[in-house]
Write a protein that holds these residues in place. Structure first.
Motif: not given
Length: 210
Positions: A131-152, A159-166
């Motif tokens: 669970q903790s590994t999966d959460h870290i990995r998906i949050m890495g994608l969310v953060e990358a998508a968010y940084d991109f969203a701020l640019e465009v 902005f809408v993004a999938k996150v996991f429980q927590g």
């Protein structure tokens, strides 16, 4: 309905049985949507009015195309991106590439040809079961998508993004609350009850000061 094919692995039989008995899968087939995920976006849009005709929308993690279909059906101009291919869809430009590649953001910006009104991400890494590994990995994608969203995003965008429980990590959530007028977590009814997924939805982009 039970799957009786004993040649399939137990996990495959369970997945297939769940698909056959899932009302959202059946409804997606009837409506011509590529996936049941379409109903997740429909529900979020009904609550928050995210999509309007003429909008520029970027769909990250687009395959097999359910979210792009919903947005295009409402009259939006959609650019989708995914590692996996998708069959062509009317009114949708699609890029098959890894969003984490250095050239992906520029390719998306060039294809969209103008600022975005909505950046939506249904991207998720392959899960490990830890669970903790999966959460870290998906949050890495969310953060990358968010940084991109701020640019465009244009001011007022979403902005809408999938996150996991927590939910969203505190630091990123604080950034979102600073950059957007409203930030919410939503678990659509179309998300399976046993799934840990939920979505963070940020609306009313304030724009980035120079």
């Amino acid at each position: 309905m039970k799957v009786k094919n004993k040649s399939l692995k137990l996990s495959s039989r369970r997945w297939l049985q769940r698909q056959l008995n899932d009302p959202y899968v059946l409804e997606a087939q009837k409506a011509g949507f590529r996936s049941r995920a379409a109903f997740k976006l429909i529900e979020m849009d009904e609550q928050l009015h995210l999509i309007r005709p003429g909008m520029n929308i970027i769909d990250l993690g687009a395959a097999p195309g359910g979210w792009s279909q919903v947005a295009a059906a409402k009259g939006a101009h959609v650019v989708g991106l995914d590692l996996l291919p998708i069959d062509p869809l009317p009114g949708i430009a699609f890029l098959q590439m890894d969003f984490m590649n250095d050239d992906a953001p520029e390719a998306l910006i060039t294809t969209l040809d103008g600022p975005a009104d909505l950046v939506m991400s249904d991207m998720a890494p392959n899960t490990t079961g830890h669970q903790s590994t999966d959460h870290i990995r998906i949050m890495g994608l969310v953060e990358a998508a968010y940084d991109f969203a701020l640019e465009v995003l244009r001011p007022g965008g979403s902005f809408v993004a999938k996150v996991f429980q927590g939910g969203t990590q505190a630091e990123l959530l604080a950034r979102m609350k600073r950059d957007f007028k409203s930030v919410k977590h939503i678990k659509p009814k179309a998300s399976r009850k046993e799934s840990a997924e939920q979505y963070v939805v940020a609306t009313g982009f304030k724009g980035i000061s120079e």
